[in-house]
Design an enzyme around this catalytic site. Sequence first.
Site, PDB file in Angstrom:
ATOM      1  N   LEU B  10     -20.302  62.319 -70.971  1.00 41.92           N
ATOM      2  CA  LEU B  10     -21.141  62.105 -72.105  1.00 41.92           C
ATOM      3  C   LEU B  10     -21.681  60.472 -72.099  1.00 41.92           C
ATOM      4  CD1 LEU B  10     -18.582  63.305 -74.730  1.00 41.92           C
ATOM      5  CD2 LEU B  10     -20.441  64.557 -73.870  1.00 41.92           C
ATOM      6  N   THR B  14     -24.933  52.551 -67.890  1.00 38.90           N
ATOM      7  CA  THR B  14     -24.509  51.533 -66.692  1.00 38.90           C
ATOM      8  C   THR B  14     -23.395  52.070 -66.039  1.00 38.90           C
ATOM      9  OG1 THR B  14     -25.669  49.691 -67.830  1.00 38.90           O
ATOM     10  CG2 THR B  14     -24.136  49.341 -66.029  1.00 38.90           C
ATOM     11  N   LYS B 106     -14.023  50.980 -76.141  1.00 40.78           N
ATOM     12  CA  LYS B 106     -12.880  50.087 -76.935  1.00 40.78           C
ATOM     13  C   LYS B 106     -13.125  50.288 -78.339  1.00 40.78           C
ATOM     14  CE  LYS B 106     -16.001  46.427 -75.700  1.00 40.78           C
ATOM     15  NZ  LYS B 106     -17.058  47.221 -74.992  1.00 40.78           N
ATOM     16  N   GLU B 130      -7.976  53.636 -69.660  1.00 36.16           N
ATOM     17  CA  GLU B 130      -7.771  52.414 -68.792  1.00 36.16           C
ATOM     18  C   GLU B 130      -9.227  51.532 -68.984  1.00 36.16           C
ATOM     19  OE1 GLU B 130      -6.540  49.659 -67.610  1.00 36.16           O
ATOM     20  OE2 GLU B 130      -5.066  51.205 -66.241  1.00 36.16           O
ATOM     21  N   VAL B 133     -10.197  48.331 -71.931  1.00 35.83           N
ATOM     22  CA  VAL B 133      -9.781  47.146 -72.039  1.00 35.83           C
ATOM     23  C   VAL B 133      -9.897  46.245 -70.539  1.00 35.83           C
ATOM     24  CG1 VAL B 133      -7.895  45.561 -72.192  1.00 35.83           C
ATOM     25  CG2 VAL B 133      -7.947  47.693 -73.431  1.00 35.83           C
ATOM     26  N   GLY B 135     -12.244  46.260 -68.253  1.00 32.76           N
ATOM     27  CA  GLY B 135     -13.344  46.618 -67.170  1.00 32.76           C
ATOM     28  C   GLY B 135     -12.295  47.157 -65.949  1.00 32.76           C
ATOM     29  N   GLY B 188     -28.160  38.052 -68.113  1.00 31.20           N
ATOM     30  CA  GLY B 188     -27.588  39.541 -68.381  1.00 31.20           C
ATOM     31  C   GLY B 188     -26.181  39.284 -68.808  1.00 31.20           C
ATOM     32  N   LYS B 206      -9.974  44.889 -77.964  1.00 28.82           N
ATOM     33  CA  LYS B 206      -9.341  44.976 -76.872  1.00 28.82           C
ATOM     34  C   LYS B 206      -7.784  44.622 -77.263  1.00 28.82           C
ATOM     35  CE  LYS B 206     -13.292  44.398 -74.059  1.00 28.82           C
ATOM     36  NZ  LYS B 206     -14.354  43.345 -73.289  1.00 28.82           N
ATOM     37  N   GLY B 303     -19.355  45.674 -66.153  1.00 28.24           N
ATOM     38  CA  GLY B 303     -20.121  46.079 -64.945  1.00 28.24           C
ATOM     39  C   GLY B 303     -19.941  47.698 -64.614  1.00 28.24           C
TER      40      GLY B 303
END
EC number: 1.1.1.3
Lengths: 428, 428
Positions: B10, B14, B106, B130, B133, B135, B188, B206, B303
Site C-alpha cells: 500500500l 520513498t 508511526k 519495526e 520508530v 527508521g 531535504g 515515536k 530514508g
Amino acid sequence: MKKNISVGLLGLGTVGTGVFQLIEKHQEELVHKLGCGVSIKSILVCDLEKAREVAVNPTYLTTNPEDVINHPEIDVIIEVMGGIDETRQHILKALKARKHVVTANKDLMALHGTELQKAAYQNGCDLFYEASVAGGIPIVRGIADGLVSDRIQKVMGIVNGTTNYILTKMDDERVSYQDALKEAQELGFAEADPTADVGGLDAARKMAILARLAFSTSVDLEDVEVCGIENVALKDLQLGKQLGLTMKLVGFTHFQDGQVEVSVEPTFLSNVHPLASVKNENNAVYVNGEAVGETMFYGPGAGGLPTATAIMSDVVAVIKNMLLDISGRQFIPPRFEKVLKTPDQRGGNYYFRLHVEDKVDTFTSISAIFNHLAIGIERILQTPGDEIVVVTHEATLEKVRNVITRLQEADVVKDVKSYFRIEGVVRK
Amino acid sequence: MKKNISVGLLGLGTVGTGVFQLIEKHQEELVHKLGCGVSIKSILVCDLEKAREVAVNPTYLTTNPEDVINHPEIDVIIEVMGGIDETRQHILKALKARKHVVTANKDLMALHGTELQKAAYQNGCDLFYEASVAGGIPIVRGIADGLVSDRIQKVMGIVNGTTNYILTKMDDERVSYQDALKEAQELGFAEADPTADVGGLDAARKMAILARLAFSTSVDLEDVEVCGIENVALKDLQLGKQLGLTMKLVGFTHFQDGQVEVSVEPTFLSNVHPLASVKNENNAVYVNGEAVGETMFYGPGAGGLPTATAIMSDVVAVIKNMLLDISGRQFIPPRFEKVLKTPDQRGGNYYFRLHVEDKVDTFTSISAIFNHLAIGIERILQTPGDEIVVVTHEATLEKVRNVITRLQEADVVKDVKSYFRIEGVVRK
C-alpha cells in the site's frame, strides 16, 4: 501448555549468579511474556561448600555434570562455566539428550560454533549464544533478525572492555600503557594475567563469531589477524588527538565480492566515527549494511547482570520455540565458501610515526619513498624528538608492508616507531 | 513448504520504492534465510501514470485498495502509504481478510496501535511495526526480544532527524535556528512545512510507541508532554558548551513504581552521555535497564532504503511465523494500568538563563529565590548582556514551575529567557 519450564545451570560464577538473580527477581516479567514460569532445578559447581552471593537451595547443587545434563525435568541447559574441551563435551551430551542450550562461551563458540550448531540442528534443539559477543548488547539478534534482509558489508567492534578502559585512561589522563593497565587491574577491569585481553585474542574470538554471522561464511579463529595494544605509546594517542583521531582496539571484518577479512588491531578512528566516543569499559558494535547504512549497538560488554540479560533473552527465545513446538529450526548453513582476502586486497588509510635524521631534505626523502610505491600522502608533520608523522591516503596492506621495509632500509629513517590503520575518515 | 510468498504494497513513495528495491535486489538473501522467495503482486498507488525510479510491472499497479487487500495470492500487506483514518480502515480490512500486516506508520501506530494489535490477534494475524520508530534501527526488536527479561527503567531517544540536524548545525556552525532550518529544507532534511518535526509531534508519536513497548502499559499520544525546538537560542547552545552540555531534542520516558512519564523537549545532555555524540540527521535510542544498565541503538532514522530494511526484517519475521504456522501469537496485552506521574514526581537537574538587573546583590537575590523553594544550586555564572545562568541539582517539575513564577515576579529578574532539563550528569 506447560506451567513451568525447568532449566539447569552449568556454572555459578559471576554470570551464573546474574542468571540466578534475574530468574528469581524477574519471574513476573517472564510469566507475563511467556505465559509460564522458569525455574532452576540443578546447578553444576566446583565446590558445594563455597559461600555464595545468592541463596541457592543446596540440594540443587552438584559437582557431577550428568546430574544437570540428564536431569529428567530440565529442558534447557545454560552454560556459564567457560572452558573449551570439557564444556564442548557437556554441550554435545546435552544436545544428544535433547536439551536446548544457551551459552555465553565465546572461546567455545569461536572454536567450535559451527560443529555445535550442526549438532543442535541434528537433535532438533536450539543452541543460542547472544551473550558470547559484547555482553549485554543484543548484537547477535540485531544482525540475525534486525538486519536480516540487508547485505552487511562491514562490522567493526569495540568488543573488549579491558583494552577500551586502558586506552581511554591513556587518552584522557595521559598515563602510560603500564600505568593504565595497573589501574585497570586494581579496579577489576583487567585480569591478573591480562594477556588474552591486551593481546587481542578475546576480541578475535568475538570477531570470528560476528564475521560468521554477518557474512554467512565459515570464518575460523585462526583467520583473524591479531595485534594487541601492548606497544601502543602515549605519544601516538597524543599525536592522534592533534589529527582528530582516537585510538581504539578495533575488531574489523569486511566482506566484498565473496572475500572476507577479519582483524583485531589498534586502530585510529576519526573522531566523527560513532565508535570513537565509546569510552571506558563499554563495548559497541558498528554495522554497515548496503541498504541500512551505518548502525551501532552500544552497551556493557561484560558483568554478571548485563551478560545474564543476554542469556535470558536466549532462554526466552528457546522457551517460546518450545511452547510453539518449533525448536531446532533456526540453523542456516553458511551461504558462502570462505575465501580470505590477500594483502593486496586489504588496506586503508595509514598513520606512520618515524624516528628520522634531522636533515634539510628529510621530508623530501620520506615522501619519495611513499611516492615510489604509489602511496598517496595526505599530510606529513614534524613532531618533537626528531620524529615525523605521515598520514596516507588509501593503500593496500601489501604496499604498507613494502613501504615499511623501504623505510627501515632508508638512511634518513632511524626507526619506524609505529604504524596504525585509520578508519572513518570521510572521503570527499 | 511454499516456494514463494506474495506480498502487496500500500503505497510506492520513498519507503515503498526502497522495499521494492530490497525485494528485487536481495532475493537471494531472502531465499537463503527463508527457504522461499518473496514477490510483490500488487501495489496501491495514487497515479498509475507517474514516472517511477523502479521498473514496476504496470499490471501490478492499482488505484483500488481492495485489489491489494483482497488479492487471493497475497498473504502479507506492507503499508507504506502513511495517513491515519483511511489507512486504519485498510489495515483493519486486511486483518479481517487474514492478511498479515507490516507497517511503517508511526502516526497510525501512536494513535491506534493497541486497537490494531488486538485486531491482528483476534484474526490470527501478525502486525509488526519495526519501521515506525527510528527508521533503520532495530529498536522495537531490541526492546521486545533483546531486553525481554530485563526491567526497563528509562528510554531516551533522538528520534527525529530533522531537529537533530538543525541542532547539530547550530552547535557546530554557530548559526541561528532560522538559518539552520533553511539549510535543512534546502538539503531535504526538513519539509517545506516543518511543524510536526520542529514542534516535537513526530518525536512524540515515536516515544508513545516506545513507552508502550518498554513498560507494557497503555501510553497514549496525548500523554506525551511536548515542547519543540523553535525557541532554542544559539546562545543557550554556546553556554551549554561551556558547561560540558550538548542540546538535543530528547524523547524521554521513565517508569517507576508503576508510574510513567513521557515527554519530548529540548534537553541538555552531559557530553559524556552516549546520546550527546549523535550528530546530524542520525537517530539513536538509549535504553536503561535494571540488569543490563546503559545500552544505545544508533543508526539512520529515515530514508527509503534504511526504513525498508526495518520493514523487511518484519516481513521476514511474518513469513517465518507463517512457515512455522505460529502467526498471530505475539500479542501480549499491557501488563500495567496506565498511571501518569504528577509534576511533583517528575524532575531532574535544570538550566535557567535569566536576564537580570546588573546589581551588586543580584546573585544573592537569585540564590535566595531558589533556596526558598529548596532547590539546590550547582552553579551560577554571569554571561554577557546582563544575563546569568543557574544550574540546579535535582528538583521536581512542580518546584521548577514554581521557581519560574517567582523569578518572573522578582524585581531583580527582567526575564526568564530559557530553561531546560539536563540529563546524564554523573551523580557523585
